[in-house]
Scaffold this active site. Structure first.
Site, PDB file in Angstrom:
ATOM      1  N   GLY A 219      14.666   2.821   7.832  1.00 50.74           N
ATOM      2  CA  GLY A 219      14.371   2.359   9.344  1.00 50.74           C
ATOM      3  C   GLY A 219      13.273   2.788  10.185  1.00 50.74           C
ATOM      4  N   ASP A 220      12.740   4.111   9.543  1.00 52.67           N
ATOM      5  CA  ASP A 220      11.666   4.683  10.497  1.00 52.67           C
ATOM      6  C   ASP A 220      10.543   5.545   9.470  1.00 52.67           C
ATOM      7  OD1 ASP A 220      10.185   5.235  12.759  1.00 52.67           O
ATOM      8  OD2 ASP A 220      11.465   6.970  13.270  1.00 52.67           O
ATOM      9  N   PHE A 221      10.211   4.748   8.487  1.00 54.30           N
ATOM     10  CA  PHE A 221       9.216   5.304   7.544  1.00 54.30           C
ATOM     11  C   PHE A 221       8.084   5.580   8.079  1.00 54.30           C
ATOM     12  CE2 PHE A 221       7.343   5.814   3.335  1.00 54.30           C
ATOM     13  CZ  PHE A 221       8.065   6.501   2.566  1.00 54.30           C
ATOM     14  N   ASN A 222       7.783   6.363   9.052  1.00 54.44           N
ATOM     15  CA  ASN A 222       6.516   6.391   9.675  1.00 54.44           C
ATOM     16  C   ASN A 222       5.547   7.572   9.513  1.00 54.44           C
ATOM     17  OD1 ASN A 222       6.919   8.966  11.477  1.00 54.44           O
ATOM     18  ND2 ASN A 222       8.148   7.537  12.761  1.00 54.44           N
ATOM     19  N   ASN A 225       7.027  10.869   9.388  1.00 51.43           N
ATOM     20  CA  ASN A 225       8.325  11.132   8.636  1.00 51.43           C
ATOM     21  C   ASN A 225       8.272  11.474   7.372  1.00 51.43           C
ATOM     22  OD1 ASN A 225       9.880  11.535  11.164  1.00 51.43           O
ATOM     23  ND2 ASN A 225      10.533   9.279  11.197  1.00 51.43           N
TER      24      ASN A 225
END
Length: 363
Positions: A219-222, A225
């Site tokens: 949900g937050d594979f930025n 991260n």
């Protein structure tokens, strides 16, 4: 969807409080402490006299009210590590617990509050945002995210239902709820584009959502991260995936849209990025027609979500503005670029480049 409130304000523990928690709960002697950046939680780097390196994580008040959710995330991370995905895992307290509630004064007039804390293993590496992105590295980002989601299909835990999170504001299913936040861009050209994107989401994505394949996503594979390290040839390879705080039951295509968006942000030619990421993803999980049809809209929807919710968070938490607005600097011009090029042109670049890249890999 849940509205972000003062409860999402970051905790404000001092280094000495963090050192005390590390000693008292985990039995380690900190010899070096440092602050690590975070959106809503508070993270401390801890090196110990016993030779280990860790991250002490203090969860924001809102998440601290739901220890079962945090526990489900921690177990999911352990499951991923057992299945070969490099992620941090939690270190149990001396009494065998995964988390502990710790009291601290708050600075927004609520008196003493209880915050959930956990100790995680520290992964070495540089964030992917800091190294030149080769097509190979972008391919690996897509492939790693898809492998991770495929592994999570088999994750079972008594608290797994906590990860359902139907009202989660950061879910791509919550895009229509952005209308309630549009006042944060009143008077800016950005508002017009965001409204148009929300409309495109409602007309393109909503009718097809029932055809998307469901799964549990990071949900937050930025770009902050994902950690990389150089291999023997000097090429960077992915060495770690961080921050599972946005994990929720969702759809594969949402994860892919998130990966593409955040990999684009640091790039001189952002539109090109989608090709290798898509090729890497489809090497593990080929898309169905409905998913392909919605990819562009989901990518720009995520960009709008990121820009609008960051502005809203800054209003709640002005002293974290520099970190909260990281996406905005590059995100606003990127949104205008993607919107002006349009769905057809951008998708053509992505799908043509993906096909070309997959062919080259097979040669």
């Amino acid at each position: 969807a849940e509205i972000m409130s003062a409860k999402h304000v970051k905790p404000d523990f001092s280094k000495s409080q963090a050192a005390d928690i590390t000693r008292r709960l985990f039995g380690f002697t900190p010899i070096e402490m440092g602050s690590l950046p975070s959106y809503m939680d508070q993270n401390f780097y801890v090196a110990t006299a016993e030779g280990g390196k860790y991250v002490l994580k203090v969860f924001n008040l809102k998440d601290s009210e739901n220890p079962s959710l945090i526990e489900a995330q921690m177990w999911a991370m352990s499951f991923l590590l057992q299945n070969g995905i490099p992620v941090p895992t939690s270190v149990p307290t001396a009494s065998g617990q995964i988390t502990s509630l710790e009291e601290a004064e708050t600075d927004f007039g609520c008196g003493c509050q209880k915050y959930l804390v956990a100790l995680l293993t520290f992964l070495p590496g540089t964030t992917i945002s800091k190294v030149p992105s080769t097509p190979q590295l972008l391919y690996e980002a897509g492939e790693t995210a898809a492998r991770m989601d495929k592994i999570l299909l088999n994750f079972q835990h008594p608290y797994r239902s906590e990860l359902q999170r139907d009202q989660f504001i950061w879910s791509l299913s919550s895009i229509p709820n952005l209308e309630g936040y549009l006042h944060v861009v009143d008077g800016e050209p950005l508002k017009h584009v965001v409204k148009a994107v929300i409309h495109q989401y409602k007309t393109c994505v909503l009718p097809k959502r029932r055809l998307f394949r469901s799964c549990l996503i990071h949900g937050d594979f930025n770009d902050l991260n994902v950690l990389v390290q150089p291999d023997d040839d000097g090429h960077h390879r992915i060495s770690g995936i961080l921050d599972f705080g946005d994990m929720h039951v969702s759809y594969y295509i949402y994860e892919l849209a998130i990966v593409i968006l955040y990999m684009m942000l640091e790039q001189p030619n952002p539109v090109e990025v989608g090709g290798p990421v898509l090729a890497g993803w489809e090497s593990v999980l080929p898309l169905n027609e409905a998913e392909k049809e919605c990819l562009y809209t989901l990518v720009i929807s995520r960009l709008c979500q990121s820009l609008i919710l960051a502005r809203h968070s800054v209003m709640l938490h002005p002293d974290n503005e520099e970190y909260l607005m990281l996406t905005s600097k590059k995100g606003v011009p990127l949104l205008h670029l993607l919107w002006e090029l349009g769905k057809e042109a951008v998708e053509k670049v992505w799908f043509d480049r993906a096909a070309q890249y997959s062919d080259e890999k097979q040669l």
